[in-house]
Design a protein around this motif. Structure first.
Motif, PDB file in Angstrom:
ATOM      1  N   UNK A 333       0.827  -1.207   0.000  1.00 20.81           N
ATOM      2  CA  UNK A 333       0.000   0.000   0.000  1.00 20.81           C
ATOM      3  C   UNK A 333       0.861   1.256   0.000  1.00 20.81           C
ATOM      4  N   UNK A 334       1.883   1.278   0.860  1.00 22.27           N
ATOM      5  CA  UNK A 334       2.775   2.445   0.918  1.00 22.27           C
ATOM      6  C   UNK A 334       3.510   2.646  -0.405  1.00 22.27           C
ATOM      7  N   UNK A 335       3.998   1.563  -0.992  1.00 24.32           N
ATOM      8  CA  UNK A 335       4.734   1.667  -2.257  1.00 24.32           C
ATOM      9  C   UNK A 335       3.846   2.273  -3.342  1.00 24.32           C
ATOM     10  N   UNK A 336       2.615   1.813  -3.443  1.00 22.97           N
ATOM     11  CA  UNK A 336       1.709   2.343  -4.467  1.00 22.97           C
ATOM     12  C   UNK A 336       1.373   3.815  -4.219  1.00 22.97           C
ATOM     13  N   UNK A 337       1.103   4.166  -2.953  1.00 25.14           N
ATOM     14  CA  UNK A 337       0.769   5.561  -2.645  1.00 25.14           C
ATOM     15  C   UNK A 337       1.956   6.485  -2.910  1.00 25.14           C
ATOM     16  N   UNK A 338       3.144   6.052  -2.495  1.00 26.22           N
ATOM     17  CA  UNK A 338       4.324   6.905  -2.633  1.00 26.22           C
ATOM     18  C   UNK A 338       4.757   7.041  -4.088  1.00 26.22           C
ATOM     19  N   UNK A 339       4.611   5.970  -4.862  1.00 28.43           N
ATOM     20  CA  UNK A 339       4.941   6.061  -6.281  1.00 28.43           C
ATOM     21  C   UNK A 339       4.025   7.080  -6.965  1.00 28.43           C
ATOM     22  N   UNK A 340       2.735   7.047  -6.615  1.00 32.69           N
ATOM     23  CA  UNK A 340       1.802   8.023  -7.178  1.00 32.69           C
ATOM     24  C   UNK A 340       2.136   9.433  -6.707  1.00 32.69           C
ATOM     25  N   UNK A 341       2.517   9.561  -5.438  1.00 26.00           N
ATOM     26  CA  UNK A 341       2.839  10.876  -4.880  1.00 26.00           C
ATOM     27  C   UNK A 341       4.041  11.505  -5.572  1.00 26.00           C
TER      28      UNK A 341
END
Length: 465
Positions: A333-341
């Motif tokens: 979840x963190x990886x997906x959110x941070x990549x988008x950010x």
């Protein structure tokens, strides 16, 4: 006709006092509470979308009639049952009433048992509507909470249920757990899913302020109260009026100030430094500690009477190492959110990375995991490295090569799991057997094959049982 007492209400609307009295008697005998009014306007003033009963109204009222009242109630809440009564009994009026949404239409004169039965069915229908709405809200709240407190482990399911349940109360909550487990997230959720959600959420870390500033920050001060106090300052407790005050690291609060906080909780009043009178406050206190509060009491760092005020409800947040595969879900979840950010491609998580995620003890818990995810995303495009190196700075699992790659990885993963369990349980083999669900002989064979021993776990001084 007499029924069991029922806390659901029936709103009776009739401009004839004798008819209101008769309806009151029959409906109360059926077990319901009643509220009686004479006009449509009075009726509307008593209703709200969460009204937990039904309405019984005469069609002929002074001023606005019952059909008009029915339409107004429909605009307020189309699921609120309305039973209309008429002494005229014409079929067109009955048809119009049913089309307008009336639950039932009863002609005068009527049998008291009949109207009691109609009211009972209407109230039962309303109860089902209220129950379904509450269930939908709970599901909606649960979904919102799942996006904040991510995890499928039984401990996290239980924690989310507790938060949604206790959020409805104003009782003081003490949240315990290791650093980085998300205690402030829980405090914020207790605010956001409560009746105080429109009020302020005020957070203060007692350990982050110099001791000399804690009192002024919490309780406020008047102008001239001490050197440098050139103007009035409203403290955090007052700022949290009608909302939630979150005191993190409560055990770090200076011992001399603890009686003053206790007084606030007991009397719901706060004394500003230099103030002439106490100021009333309406707050809900949520506090947190990464230390055992009972141990803090025994060592003299926390007053016992204050602890009793703080922990009317106590919530414990489990460390990440005890949450099974939650670390994989959180990391993804963190990886997906941070990549988008950051506007970057989402990097792939290898089997080696997954093995490390599940075997590393994560002493910094969710906070450390998020930091690892951020470094993983930022490094992926320029200098991709195994997660274990990004986190620990050293290579842990050997990179498998050739035909034996999968077997080597599985062996390394198995060894890491056993070694981690031994370390976590301080070499107590019985506890390791229960956690890994292995027979003793199988565990012994695997420990021998991987060169593991109880002594290597730092457990020489611990008994095996």
């Amino acid at each position: 006709m007499t029924g069991q007492p029922d806390n659901r209400k029936v709103l009776i609307v009739d401009d004839d006092p004798s008819m209101r009295a008769a309806l009151r008697q029959w409906i109360r005998l059926a077990g319901f509470a009643t509220v009686e009014v004479a006009t449509a306007d009075d009726a509307m003033s008593r209703l709200a979308p969460d009204f937990d009963g039904c309405v019984v109204s005469d069609v002929k009222l002074e001023g606005e009639d019952g059909l008009s009242l029915l339409r107004r109630i429909g605009e307020l809440d189309g699921d609120l049952p309305v039973v209309l009564i008429t002494g005229h009994g014409d079929v067109p009026m009955a048809v119009e009433a049913m089309r307008a949404g009336a639950y039932d239409f009863i002609e005068k004169p009527f049998d008291p048992d009949h109207i009691a039965e109609v009211v009972r069915r209407a109230a039962d229908k309303r109860a089902l509507v209220i129950e379904n709405r509450a269930l939908r809200k709970q599901l909606s709240d649960g979904a919102g909470l799942e996006s904040r407190l991510i995890g499928n482990s039984p401990a996290m399911h239980t924690l989310r249920q507790q938060i949604l349940h206790f959020a409805k109360t104003d009782a003081a909550v003490l949240v315990t757990g290791e650093t980085g487990t998300g205690k402030e997230v829980i405090a914020q959720a207790l605010h956001d899913f409560s009746n105080r959600k429109d009020g302020p959420f005020v957070a203060i870390n007692a350990a982050a302020l110099p001791e000399a500033m804690v009192e002024a920050e919490l309780f406020g001060h008047e102008a001239g109260a001490f050197t440098g106090a050139d103007r009035q300052h409203i403290g955090r407790i007052e700022t949290a009026h009608k909302g939630v005050l979150f005191l993190d690291e409560i055990v770090s609060m200076p011992l001399a100030l603890q009686p003053k906080l206790l007084r606030v909780l007991q009397e719901r009043k706060v004394d500003r430094i230099g103030g002439a009178r106490a100021v009333e406050v309406d707050i809900r206190l949520v506090s947190a500690s990464n230390l055992d509060p009972r141990e803090a009491v025994s060592t003299g760092r926390l007053r016992e009477d204050l602890l009793f005020r703080l922990n009317a409800i106590e919530l414990h947040v489990p460390p990440l190492r005890e949450r099974g595969r939650d670390c994989l879900l959180l990391f993804d979840t963190f990886v997906n959110r941070l990549a988008a950010q950051y506007g970057l491609n989402t990097p792939d998580i290898s089997a080696r990375d997954e093995a490390f995620l599940q075997t590393y003890p994560w002493p910094g818990n969710v906070r450390e995991l998020r930091n690892a995810a951020e470094r993983f995303v930022l490094n992926a495009g320029v200098s991709p490295q195994p997660l274990e190196i990004l986190v620990t700075g050293q290579k842990g699992l050997a990179a498998p090569k050739g035909a034996d790659g999968l077997k080597a990885l599985v062996d390394d993963y198995e060894r890491s799991l056993i070694e981690s369990a031994l370390r976590r349980h301080k070499g107590r083999v019985a506890d390791v057997l229960r956690e890994l669900n292995l027979p003793r002989r199988t565990l012994n064979e695997k420990m021998a094959r991987h060169g593991l021993s109880r002594d290597q776990s730092g457990a020489a001084d611990f008994p095996e049982s």
